[in-house]
Design a protein around this motif. Structure first.
Motif, mmCIF file in Angstrom:
data_model
loop_
_atom_site.group_PDB
_atom_site.id
_atom_site.type_symbol
_atom_site.label_atom_id
_atom_site.label_comp_id
_atom_site.label_asym_id
_atom_site.label_seq_id
_atom_site.Cartn_x
_atom_site.Cartn_y
_atom_site.Cartn_z
ATOM 1 N N GLU A 69 0.799 -0.006 0.876
ATOM 2 C CA GLU A 69 -0.624 -0.286 0.032
ATOM 3 C C GLU A 69 -0.379 -0.747 -1.204
ATOM 4 O O GLU A 69 -1.070 -1.529 -1.779
ATOM 5 C CB GLU A 69 -1.448 1.185 0.449
ATOM 6 C CG GLU A 69 -1.793 1.226 1.793
ATOM 7 C CD GLU A 69 -2.500 2.790 2.033
ATOM 8 O OE1 GLU A 69 -2.147 3.534 0.971
ATOM 9 O OE2 GLU A 69 -3.288 2.870 2.959
ATOM 10 N N ARG B 6 -1.811 -3.602 -3.052
ATOM 11 C CA ARG B 6 -2.578 -3.517 -4.426
ATOM 12 C C ARG B 6 -1.951 -4.512 -5.586
ATOM 13 O O ARG B 6 -2.920 -5.090 -6.295
ATOM 14 C CB ARG B 6 -2.617 -2.053 -4.456
ATOM 15 C CG ARG B 6 -3.118 -1.618 -6.224
ATOM 16 C CD ARG B 6 -3.042 -0.491 -6.710
ATOM 17 N NE ARG B 6 -1.543 -0.238 -6.919
ATOM 18 C CZ ARG B 6 -0.779 -0.525 -7.943
ATOM 19 N NH1 ARG B 6 -1.797 -0.997 -8.956
ATOM 20 N NH2 ARG B 6 0.375 -0.441 -8.484
ATOM 21 N N ARG C 223 -0.792 2.813 11.728
ATOM 22 C CA ARG C 223 -1.370 1.920 10.763
ATOM 23 C C ARG C 223 -1.238 0.681 11.102
ATOM 24 O O ARG C 223 -0.722 -0.394 10.365
ATOM 25 C CB ARG C 223 -0.900 2.112 9.273
ATOM 26 C CG ARG C 223 -1.308 3.612 8.766
ATOM 27 C CD ARG C 223 -2.726 3.687 8.582
ATOM 28 N NE ARG C 223 -3.265 2.570 7.769
ATOM 29 C CZ ARG C 223 -3.584 2.563 6.405
ATOM 30 N NH1 ARG C 223 -2.827 3.442 5.608
ATOM 31 N NH2 ARG C 223 -3.959 1.517 5.667
ATOM 32 N N LEU D 44 -1.850 -2.383 8.634
ATOM 33 C CA LEU D 44 -1.048 -2.872 7.618
ATOM 34 C C LEU D 44 -0.147 -4.123 7.990
ATOM 35 O O LEU D 44 0.560 -4.599 6.836
ATOM 36 C CB LEU D 44 -0.107 -1.529 7.162
ATOM 37 C CG LEU D 44 -1.009 -0.493 6.424
ATOM 38 C CD1 LEU D 44 -0.098 0.624 6.131
ATOM 39 C CD2 LEU D 44 -1.535 -1.059 5.026
#
Length: 698
Positions: free
Chosen positions: A538, A542, A570, A573
């Motif tokens: 993440e 970001r 996940r 992702l």
């Protein structure tokens, strides 16, 4: 992405094989219709694996990039100028050399002084290709247990196809042949050590009820030369529910030291010292890790606090334990190294007059020499390059010569020589890929519980922060094993040189910051490791380094479990996941091969309280039909006798029947690494990077 779409459609059509969900194991199959794939050498299971291989090979190995990578990898692996490490035994430097002509390898040597002089005058001691041809086996060199101080005779370990199981034979390095009517131990997992020229201590398979549920020996016996092993005297035996018995030893200053470890689990053992009066149990913590000896001082790496005679030694500390003092009933323990914040112990080696300790500071390598002085030690730092990994490459107990390495993802390995007076570089690996303009930086992500997780990014200096960068994340996070930033020519050629971003995630469960970092992802805390990985991914999004469409994950063994969890927990992702030599069915992992030995790490799925947390992440039980997953690549080996190939087989079969596209590759030999020759390694890695390029770059 049209090429990818066509390939996935092809695989979806071809992978739907008749009878995939049929079984033959009675009631147990009703709860798991894929259990028949656990029969490793069953023809039906092998036919299934061959069919999957054929489909994936047709899809991936026909692409031009596969051939390009395979050929370049072969050039690197077979390069006659590649780095050769010292392998010091007595006055010689030993080395196993493999290339396109010597697939199994030449076990060879030269005098240590010639190695230091940079000569290439190698003398063949044993040709494993000739031996394999003569015996109809695919021998893989597994190491040698030497009888010092002469170092003429050794107990040679040979694995058929790269399995953990080995045969052990006595070998004469002067005559360069196996000793006639010498010691010979049949194929088994196990260990052996010398007591003297005519006696050895052997932990092996002695027949029914002598192996544990983890697949390791439960019995150690004393073998005498010329005597029938069936008459060997039992020295120690453990319950078959325990992990097993392991023996070790070595010669120090002309005296042979022999130890026996009775492991209840992976992290709990009782250590015995063999004396003329029999085994003596050492009064040390059961979770301490032994790390060698120096002048009758045993080194212990503490995994928990230890209070002795009013003094407390902190976990993460390296201490010395005086064996003569133990035998007199007055144990002496001294601190050698106590880590500070974000520091940890990485390894130790010994010379005649001092010891060399490798440590990590925020996952970056450091080195120090420690010399005994009176009742204490004098410490001096050894200068090493910044921002990389320091590796211990060997030392000589009969002199003060030692070797260490340094590398980072863009700096090829350099081998250094030291003698306590000077340090100099003596060999350097080639620049096998173009790393010009490539940087290595260290960042931190914040995990779900607020813990800071370091990670390294290998990227072009002019990397655009627009989310367009194909990014491969690697992680392990288990068994107290640190993941460090080192040089990999195959990763460089297969990924970085082609414009990929490479990320090394230092998640919890590993040993990057000592025992506490490991303990914080054990058993019911396992989810911490997975949350750490997700936090790194993440953070990359970001920072606009990449996006899920351009990001993949790669893990092997315990990292293969990590990859399976990354995909099932996940899937949003990633667009690619390489699941290598994985554990995936965590309901049955403790019943497959060595799995029972890992219950200290994961928990016992047969205990309801443990299954309550294991069941939340076990990939095999959590994969769903109605969820869109990234198309994974499973890699395993038929010959893997550590992590059962049934994990990958069953998961793949289940996903196929659910309608999920995937790639699958099972090598017939190679053991836990899925390759035992350079050619096999080149083919497997080329397949992996072809897949990653297809999914994340094309």
């Amino acid at each position: 992405m049209k090429q990818l779409t066509n390939l996935i459609a092809f695989i979806m059509l071809a992978l739907i094989l008749p009878g995939c969900g049929s079984g033959k194991n009675g009631d147990s199959v009703n709860s798991d219709p894929y259990m028949w794939l656990e029969e490793v050498l069953d023809e039906k299971a092998l036919d299934w694996a061959r069919a999957q291989n054929k489909l994936s090979d047709e899809a991936l190995t026909t692409l031009p990039v596969y051939t390009e990578l395979r050929d370049r990898f072969n050039e690197v692996l077979n390069d006659r100028e590649r780095m050769i490490y010292p392998g010091i035994t007595g006055d010689y430097s030993y080395n196993l050399w493999q290339d396109e002509k010597n697939e199994r390898g030449l076990w060879r040597r030269m005098p240590k002084k010639d190695y230091l002089a940079g000569k290439e005058t190698w003398e063949t001691v044993l040709d494993l290709d000739i031996l394999s041809a003569e015996e109809g086996r695919k021998w893989v060199y597994g190491g040698a247990v030497w009888l010092g101080p002469e170092n003429r005779f050794c107990l040679l370990r040979l694995s058929d196809g790269g399995k953990d199981e080995v045969v052990i034979r006595e070998f004469d390095a002067v005559e360069k042949k196996f000793v006639e009517r010498g010691f010979s131990i049949p194929e088994s997992k196990g260990s052996v050590t010398w007591i003297d020229r005519d006696q050895i201590l052997v932990a092996t398979n002695y027949g029914p009820e002598t192996m544990t549920s983890s697949g390791y020996p439960a019995v150690a016996k004393l073998w005498k030369r010329g005597k029938d092993p069936a008459s060997a005297v039992t020295v120690h035996q453990t319950d078959t529910a325990n992990m097993g018995i392991f023996v070790s030893g070595g010669e120090y200053n002309g005296k042979q030291y022999v130890f026996l470890s009775e492991n209840v689990g992976f992290y709990e053992s009782t250590i015995y010292f063999l004396t003329p009066d029999g085994l003596k149990q050492l009064d040390i913590p059961k979770d301490a890790e032994t790390s060698g000896m120096f002048r009758e001082q045993m080194f212990l790496y503490l995994q928990s606090d230890w209070t002795l005679s009013g003094s407390t030694f902190k976990k993460g500390t390296l201490v010395s334990y005086d064996l003569p003092a133990f035998l007199t009933g007055t144990p002496e323990v001294r601190t050698l190294y106590e880590p500070g914040e974000r520091e940890s112990f990485a390894g130790v080696m010994t010379t005649r007059d001092f010891i060399v300790i490798a440590t990590m500071e925020n996952v970056q390598g450091r080195l120090r020499i420690m010399r005994p002085s009176g009742e204490g030690w004098i410490t001096e730092a050894v200068p090493v390059p910044e921002f990389g990994t320091v590796g211990l490459a060997g030392a000589d107990d009969r002199s003060n010569e030692y070797f260490f390495t340094f590398s980072n993802p863009v700096t090829p390995t350099t081998l250094y020589y030291g003698d306590g007076k000077e340090i100099r570089a003596i060999r350097k690996q080639k620049d096998y890929y173009d790393a010009s303009g490539i940087k290595v930086v260290q960042n931190e992500a914040v995990s779900k519980d607020g813990t800071k997780i370091p990670y390294f990014i290998v990227h072009p200096a002019d990397m655009a922060l627009d989310g367009s960068n194909p990014t491969l994340v690697y992680g392990y996070g288990g068994f107290n094993s640190p993941t460090r930033p080192g040089y990999s020519s195959l990763t460089g050629i297969g990924w970085i040189e082609k414009g990929g971003i490479y990320v090394i995630a230092n998640i919890r469960g590993g040993g990057e910051f000592g025992p506490e970092w490991h303990h914080s992802a054990l058993r019911e805390k396992r989810q911490n490791a997975y949350d750490d990985l997700f936090a790194v991914a993440e953070d990359l999004i970001r920072l606009k380094i990449t996006t899920p469409e351009r990001m993949g994950f790669y893990g092997w063994s315990n990292g293969g479990l990590l990859a399976g969890v990354a995909m099932t927990q996940r899937p949003d992702l990633w667009n690619a996941v390489v699941i290598g030599a994985p554990l995936l069915d965590m309901k049955r992992y403790n019943k497959l091969l060595a799995g029972a030995s890992w219950m200290d790490e994961y928990g016992n799925p047969d205990v309801p309280e443990d299954w309550s947390f294991i069941s939340k992440y076990s990939p095999y039980q959590n994969v769903k039909k109605d969820v869109k997953y990234p198309t994974p690549l499973f890699i395993t080996s038929t010959r893997d006798d550590r992590v059962h190939p049934g994990h990958a087989r069953k998961m793949a079969a289940k996903m196929i029947d659910m309608g999920h596209p995937l790639f699958y590759h099972e090598t017939i030999e190679g053991g836990h690494g899925a390759s035992s020759t350079n050619a096999q390694e080149a083919e497997m890695r080329a397949l992996m990077y072809t897949y990653l390029k297809l999914m994340l770059m094309d």
